[in-house]
Design an enzyme around this catalytic site. Structure first.
Site: not given
Ligand SMILES: *Cc1c(COP(=O)(O)O)cnc(C)c1O
Length: 360
Positions: A101, A171, A195
């Site tokens: 990521w 993030d 999530k």
């Molecule tokens: C799932 C995830 C993403 C991507 O998320 P999207 O909404 O599919 O773009 C980015 N960073 C982390 C840490 C993730 O777990």
């Protein structure tokens, strides 16, 4: 009906009581005689939903007054571009590379400026989170970028990097709301909702007001200023996902009793799984102990065929989505807020049985 235990990394399990409430309100929301899905986003009823959602998030995360909360779309992945578009000045960014990521974020940043990877755990297959100190931060960087919880590898920060006064951007997609977080330690926090916050389609950005700048050169939809000035209503927001997120936040506040309690439950779940993995002769967790995530737990048997058999048999027994990310293999149990303790206990019992049968 017996629902499965869903260990998916995302979209992922949601508190059953929340799903039940949404089902009860599906056809007729608070005597409106329509579904939230069908409502105008400019209606009084919907306005109350989005306001309540923001107010609950602010209370739960203790978000200071000088931070804006934005409800956006495009997933966490769009933030890999929106962040540099809105925050870059010198067009230089420091990144701590902790996996897929951050690599994706780096790739998007490189389209707009320079990236300096100030630390990386790539050489060790991202099995730990590097320690960064003040002296490693570039004098001329616009901000420092990190991924707080590394969904794919099962690592998480156990410290807040010191950034020498540079803004810290993080993030939080796979760990937001999993425990209390000192929002003031960060300048921008973002998360895809799928999530820990509800269904996909919503991305939450928590941003310090002084980072929000007029950006007339940007497409309107990519400008934080435009979304902030319009209270996330510049265009139609993802109305149903925001409503669902509101129900998740209500459950966290009123049933769980806040993020301290959520943390206790999450730590309890993670301990059950890690304690077993540490005692197992068959399964092994490949992550540096200090950097273990309480949200995503990775494990392997060391034998690919046995991994496959485990995933197959687990599925037959109602434990689904345990396959590791395609880039690392093995298994991964994502035990987000929505996973009950009982789900983890039962998974561990199943793993013990599997070990008895297959450890030679
Ligand atoms: C799932 C995830 C993403 C991507 O998320 P999207 O909404 O599919 O773009 C980015 N960073 C982390 C840490 C993730 O777990």
């Amino acid at each position: 009906m017996n629902r499965v235990y869903n260990f998916s990394a995302g979209p992922s399990c949601i508190f059953e009581a929340v799903l039940q409430k949404a089902a009860n309100q599906m056809l007729n929301y608070q005597d409106s005689k329509m579904s939230v899905m069908e409502m105008s986003h400019r209606s009084k009823t919907y306005e109350a939903i989005i306001k309540e959602c923001e107010a609950r998030l602010r209370r739960l995360m203790n978000i200071p007054e000088n931070y804006k909360v934005l409800f956006l779309q495009g997933g966490a992945s769009l933030q890999f571009s929106m962040i540099p578009m809105n925050l870059m000045k010198n067009k230089k960014v420091d990144v701590i590379n902790t996996g897929q990521w951050t690599k994706k974020a780096i790739a998007e940043h490189l389209k707009l400026g320079e990236v300096k990877v100030i630390a990386s755990s790539q050489a060790d297959n991202f099995s730990y989170v590097p320690k960064v100190t003040k002296d490693m931060i570039s004098d001329d960087c616009d901000y420092v970028y990190i991924c707080e919880n590394n969904t794919i590898y099962g690592t998480a920060y156990n410290y807040v990097p010191e950034t020498n006064g540079k803004p810290l951007v993080a993030d939080f997609s796979s760990c937001i709301l999993s425990k209390p977080c000192n929002v003031k330690d960060f300048d921008l926090i973002f998360a895809g909702a799928q999530k820990n916050m509800g269904p996909a389609g919503l991305t939450v950005v928590i941003i310090k007001e002084d980072l929000i700048k007029e950006k007339p050169e940007l497409p309107s939809m990519l400008s934080y200023k435009i979304h902030a000035d319009n209270n996330s209503m510049y265009n139609t927001p993802p109305t149903y996902s925001i409503y669902m997120c509101g129900l998740v936040l209500e459950y966290l506040e009123e049933t769980i009793g806040g993020l301290e309690n959520m943390q206790k439950i999450n730590e309890q779940k993670a301990k059950i799984l890690y304690d077993y993995l540490d005692s197992s002769k068959l399964f092994n967790n490949p992550v540096n102990k200090e950097d273990r995530s309480i949200m995503n737990v990775t494990f392997v048997t060391g034998n690919e065929e046995l991994d496959k058999l485990f995933i197959l048999e687990a599925e037959k027994n109602g434990f689904v989505n345990l396959k590791g990310h395609r880039s690392v293999g093995g298994m991964r149990a994502s035990i987000y807020n929505g996973m009950p303790i009982e789900g983890v206990e039962k998974l561990v019992s199943f793993m013990k049985e599997f070990e008895e049968k297959h450890y030679v």
